[in-house]
Design a protein around this motif. Structure first.
Motif, PDB file in Angstrom:
ATOM      1  N   ASP A  82      -7.781  12.215   3.207  1.00 18.60           N
ATOM      2  CA  ASP A  82      -7.810  12.263   1.744  1.00 18.60           C
ATOM      3  C   ASP A  82      -7.286  10.982   1.109  1.00 18.60           C
ATOM      4  OD1 ASP A  82      -8.839  14.845   1.755  1.00 18.60           O
ATOM      5  OD2 ASP A  82      -6.836  15.762   1.807  1.00 18.60           O
ATOM      6  N   PHE A  83      -6.784  10.068   1.926  1.00 18.71           N
ATOM      7  CA  PHE A  83      -6.218   8.822   1.400  1.00 18.71           C
ATOM      8  C   PHE A  83      -6.705   7.638   2.257  1.00 18.71           C
ATOM      9  CE2 PHE A  83      -3.391  12.318   0.460  1.00 18.71           C
ATOM     10  CZ  PHE A  83      -3.183  12.186  -0.909  1.00 18.71           C
ATOM     11  N   PRO A  84      -8.009   7.373   2.227  1.00 19.61           N
ATOM     12  CA  PRO A  84      -8.556   6.329   3.096  1.00 19.61           C
ATOM     13  C   PRO A  84      -8.024   4.933   2.789  1.00 19.61           C
ATOM     14  CG  PRO A  84     -10.193   7.035   1.478  1.00 19.61           C
ATOM     15  CD  PRO A  84      -9.047   7.989   1.384  1.00 19.61           C
ATOM     16  N   MET A  85      -7.512   4.724   1.584  1.00 16.10           N
ATOM     17  CA  MET A  85      -6.984   3.401   1.242  1.00 16.10           C
ATOM     18  C   MET A  85      -5.689   3.081   1.990  1.00 16.10           C
ATOM     19  SD  MET A  85      -5.716   5.879  -0.698  1.00 16.10           S
ATOM     20  CE  MET A  85      -7.044   6.150  -1.882  1.00 16.10           C
ATOM     21  N   ILE A  86      -5.062   4.085   2.612  1.00 13.58           N
ATOM     22  CA  ILE A  86      -3.805   3.860   3.341  1.00 13.58           C
ATOM     23  C   ILE A  86      -4.082   3.359   4.756  1.00 13.58           C
ATOM     24  CG2 ILE A  86      -1.712   4.971   4.218  1.00 13.58           C
ATOM     25  CD1 ILE A  86      -1.667   4.846   1.242  1.00 13.58           C
ATOM     26  N   SER A 108       6.208   1.718   2.456  1.00 17.05           N
ATOM     27  CA  SER A 108       5.957   0.472   1.734  1.00 17.05           C
ATOM     28  C   SER A 108       4.460   0.233   1.741  1.00 17.05           C
ATOM     29  CB  SER A 108       6.674  -0.716   2.385  1.00 17.05           C
ATOM     30  OG  SER A 108       8.069  -0.602   2.257  1.00 17.05           O
ATOM     31  N   CYS A 109       3.917  -0.224   0.613  1.00 18.99           N
ATOM     32  CA  CYS A 109       2.479  -0.414   0.474  1.00 18.99           C
ATOM     33  C   CYS A 109       2.168  -1.769  -0.147  1.00 18.99           C
ATOM     34  CB  CYS A 109       1.861   0.694  -0.383  1.00 18.99           C
ATOM     35  SG  CYS A 109       1.980   2.339   0.341  1.00 18.99           S
ATOM     36  N   ASP A 110       0.946  -2.227   0.098  1.00 18.42           N
ATOM     37  CA  ASP A 110       0.412  -3.440  -0.501  1.00 18.42           C
ATOM     38  C   ASP A 110      -0.169  -3.058  -1.856  1.00 18.42           C
ATOM     39  OD1 ASP A 110      -1.079  -5.651  -1.256  1.00 18.42           O
ATOM     40  OD2 ASP A 110      -1.789  -6.086   0.783  1.00 18.42           O
ATOM     41  N   HIS A 111       0.485  -3.533  -2.927  1.00 18.64           N
ATOM     42  CA  HIS A 111       0.087  -3.096  -4.268  1.00 18.64           C
ATOM     43  C   HIS A 111      -1.262  -3.676  -4.687  1.00 18.64           C
ATOM     44  CE1 HIS A 111       0.898  -0.790  -7.709  1.00 18.64           C
ATOM     45  NE2 HIS A 111       2.180  -1.041  -7.840  1.00 18.64           N
ATOM     46  N   ARG A 112      -1.798  -4.626  -3.948  1.00 20.45           N
ATOM     47  CA  ARG A 112      -3.130  -5.133  -4.254  1.00 20.45           C
ATOM     48  C   ARG A 112      -4.203  -4.125  -3.864  1.00 20.45           C
ATOM     49  NH1 ARG A 112      -2.916 -10.455  -0.670  1.00 20.45           N
ATOM     50  NH2 ARG A 112      -2.285  -8.777   0.775  1.00 20.45           N
ATOM     51  N   VAL A 113      -3.863  -3.241  -2.919  1.00 17.78           N
ATOM     52  CA  VAL A 113      -4.848  -2.318  -2.364  1.00 17.78           C
ATOM     53  C   VAL A 113      -4.486  -0.870  -2.660  1.00 17.78           C
ATOM     54  CG1 VAL A 113      -5.937  -1.554  -0.214  1.00 17.78           C
ATOM     55  CG2 VAL A 113      -5.384  -3.964  -0.536  1.00 17.78           C
ATOM     56  N   VAL A 144      -2.009  -2.361   5.231  1.00 20.93           N
ATOM     57  CA  VAL A 144      -1.656  -2.251   3.813  1.00 20.93           C
ATOM     58  C   VAL A 144      -0.532  -1.263   3.570  1.00 20.93           C
ATOM     59  CG1 VAL A 144      -3.992  -2.911   3.131  1.00 20.93           C
ATOM     60  CG2 VAL A 144      -3.417  -0.480   3.355  1.00 20.93           C
ATOM     61  N   ALA A 145      -0.027  -0.620   4.637  1.00 20.31           N
ATOM     62  CA  ALA A 145       1.057   0.345   4.450  1.00 20.31           C
ATOM     63  C   ALA A 145       1.843   0.481   5.749  1.00 20.31           C
ATOM     64  CB  ALA A 145       0.508   1.708   4.025  1.00 20.31           C
ATOM     65  N   GLY A 159       0.501   3.054  -6.776  1.00 21.05           N
ATOM     66  CA  GLY A 159       1.703   3.865  -6.616  1.00 21.05           C
ATOM     67  C   GLY A 159       1.397   5.350  -6.572  1.00 21.05           C
ATOM     68  N   TRP A 160       0.448   5.796  -7.387  1.00 21.75           N
ATOM     69  CA  TRP A 160       0.092   7.224  -7.411  1.00 21.75           C
ATOM     70  C   TRP A 160      -0.457   7.657  -6.050  1.00 21.75           C
ATOM     71  CZ3 TRP A 160       0.579  11.242 -10.790  1.00 21.75           C
ATOM     72  CH2 TRP A 160      -0.174  12.388 -10.518  1.00 21.75           C
ATOM     73  N   ASP A 161      -1.299   6.813  -5.462  1.00 21.17           N
ATOM     74  CA  ASP A 161      -1.883   7.161  -4.161  1.00 21.17           C
ATOM     75  C   ASP A 161      -0.811   7.230  -3.077  1.00 21.17           C
ATOM     76  OD1 ASP A 161      -4.506   7.271  -5.157  1.00 21.17           O
ATOM     77  OD2 ASP A 161      -4.716   5.100  -4.995  1.00 21.17           O
ATOM     78  N   ALA A 162       0.114   6.267  -3.076  1.00 19.52           N
ATOM     79  CA  ALA A 162       1.174   6.269  -2.067  1.00 19.52           C
ATOM     80  C   ALA A 162       2.047   7.509  -2.198  1.00 19.52           C
ATOM     81  CB  ALA A 162       2.023   5.008  -2.201  1.00 19.52           C
ATOM     82  N   ALA A 163       2.423   7.843  -3.442  1.00 20.84           N
ATOM     83  CA  ALA A 163       3.264   9.023  -3.663  1.00 20.84           C
ATOM     84  C   ALA A 163       2.520  10.303  -3.283  1.00 20.84           C
ATOM     85  CB  ALA A 163       3.708   9.081  -5.127  1.00 20.84           C
ATOM     86  N   SER A 164       1.232  10.371  -3.614  1.00 19.69           N
ATOM     87  CA  SER A 164       0.448  11.567  -3.283  1.00 19.69           C
ATOM     88  C   SER A 164       0.294  11.719  -1.775  1.00 19.69           C
ATOM     89  CB  SER A 164      -0.935  11.481  -3.948  1.00 19.69           C
ATOM     90  OG  SER A 164      -0.810  11.397  -5.360  1.00 19.69           O
TER      91      SER A 164
END
Length: 440
Positions: free
Chosen positions: A277-281, A409-414, A374-375, A417-422
């Motif tokens: 559900d979070f492919p950007m991670i 910790s996440c790369d804010h370019r990719v 990225v994370a 914050g909402w996605d990381a917290a979710s």
């Protein structure tokens, strides 16, 4: 007399250069065939260079910490006969791969005197050897290791002599490959400074200057590049792992011959279930090309502290492994990283990293991203706290619960914050309702 040029061979892995991390010879030294010349650092492993011929060193490529290109001259030897008709690259067979990081000695140490066959062993006398054509200088008397009741370790006479000079009992050295102690194993033993490890005399209480080379330089460069190029942000969430710890205890009590479960396989399972559900991670960012690659498979990096420094062995296709398979792979990779036997492909290609300090986990931390990922996720220490919990009758009661914080910790370019917290909230739900971890 002629000259033989030993060129840095193509070690593989598509590398173009390697770093000198240790010299075992200097100009004027006599080296025998298959004698050690230098240790060269590639991406994450050290390669031990051995001489294909016997001769006297007349030139070396540079100092410890210098970079040498593949195919460039590493050592020039004066040899019997005409030497090379033309300079040709050495073959990869001249290099023996070892995955142990070699620390820099305080000063380039002279190579051991050339071996004479049969040679005098450090711990047991043998018949007097026949002198070679080029007799070496008489070696300094070796101090035999103190007997500790262990069985005699397997090692060459040269390794025994070096161990004796360093005051190392070979019975305390764990070979990285097979049952024979090699020079690389002594190097790894010297790098270890924990309980029972060798400590060079006279270093305590004195200032020291230590060059940043080899794996330590790689770590420094990677961490600096990560912080310099990636706009980090961190998020921390508190999780109640009381039920998860109860389930873990029950699984361990009935594991049979399976490996013991730690918290890590459970957390990895939760991560793999949440990631779809979070492919950007689960991604890598090529910032030069401006391309983000989102991965379907989870190749999970597992940050591990070793005597040589931080390494990140990779659990391939973690999403396809059950708890016991994950536990077994974690043990295998951690041991390979610690002993320096991890292969290059086991130390690269991760898509997401977990870093855990185990019992030293602290309350929270802000881990540095393993670029180009990225994370990075970090569990912290489990602590017991009084918490308000529902009493089942519409009210609340105070109960002792086990609490663990999860840091990311996440790369804010990719990653927003909402996605990381979710993403972390999804993990929290899974580990606070651990039966979901076992559901298909």
């Amino acid at each position: 007399m002629g000259k033989y040029t030993f060129r840095l061979p193509d070690i593989g892995e598509g590398i173009a250069e390697a770093e000198i991390v240790a010299w075992h010879v200097k100009v004027g030294d006599r080296v025998e065939e298959d004698g050690r010349l230098a240790d060269m650092m590639t991406d994450k492993a050290t390669v031990e260079m051995e001489s294909p011929v016997a001769g006297t060193v007349v030139e070396v490529a540079g100092d410890v910490g210098d970079i040498v290109a593949i195919g460039a001259p590493l050592v020039v030897l004066e040899v019997e006969g005409e030497g090379q008709a033309e300079e040709v690259p050495a073959t990869p067979a001249a290099a023996e791969r070892i995955a142990v990081e070699t620390p820099e000695p305080p000063a380039p140490a002279p190579a051991p005197e050339p071996e004479v066959k049969p040679e005098v062993a450090a711990a047991a006398p043998t018949p007097t050897p026949t002198p070679p054509p080029h007799p070496p200088a008489a070696p300094a008397p070796a101090r035999a290791p103190a007997a500790r009741g262990h069985s005699r370790a397997l090692a060459s006479p040269a390794v025994r002599a070096r161990a004796a000079e360093l005051g190392i009992d070979l019975a305390d050295v764990r070979p990285a490959e097979g049952n024979r102690v090699r020079h690389a194993d002594l190097d790894a033993f010297l790098a270890y400074s924990g309980p029972g490890g060798y400590r060079a005399p006279g270093l305590h209480g004195q200032d020291q200057e230590v060059r940043v080379i080899g794996l330590r330089r790689r770590i420094a460069d990677n961490m600096a590049a990560s912080k310099r190029n990636i706009p980090h942000f961190s998020y921390v969430e508190e999780c109640d792992v009381t039920a998860l710890e109860e389930m873990r205890g029950q699984l361990n009590a009935n594991r049979g011959d399976k490996p013991k479960l730690t918290m890590l396989p459970l957390l990895i399972t939760a991560v793999c279930k949440a990631l779809p559900d979070f492919p950007m991670i689960n991604a890598r960012f090529d910032d030069e090309a401006g391309v983000v690659t989102r991965y379907a498979a989870v190749h999970l990096g597992m940050a591990a502290q070793t005597p040589s420094g931080l390494m990140v062995p990779v659990i391939r296709n973690a999403q396809d492994r059950n708890l016991w398979q994950l536990a077994q792979e974690i043990v295998r990779l951690a041991e390979a990283a610690r002993t320096g036997t991890a292969k290059s492909e086991e130390l690269s290609g991760s898509t997401l990293t977990i870093t855990s300090l185990g019992p030293l986990g602290g309350v929270a931390h802000t881990p540095v991203i393993n670029r180009p990922e990225v994370a990075i996720l970090g569990p912290n220490r489990i602590v017991e706290r009084p918490m308000f919990v529902p009493d089942g009758m519409g009210g609340e009661r105070i109960e002792k619960r086990k609490i663990m914080n999860i840091s990311i910790s996440c790369d804010h370019r990719v990653v927003d914050g909402w996605d990381a917290a979710s993403f972390v909230q999804a993990i929290k739900k899974l580990i606070e309702t651990p039966v979901l971890l076992l559901a298909n």
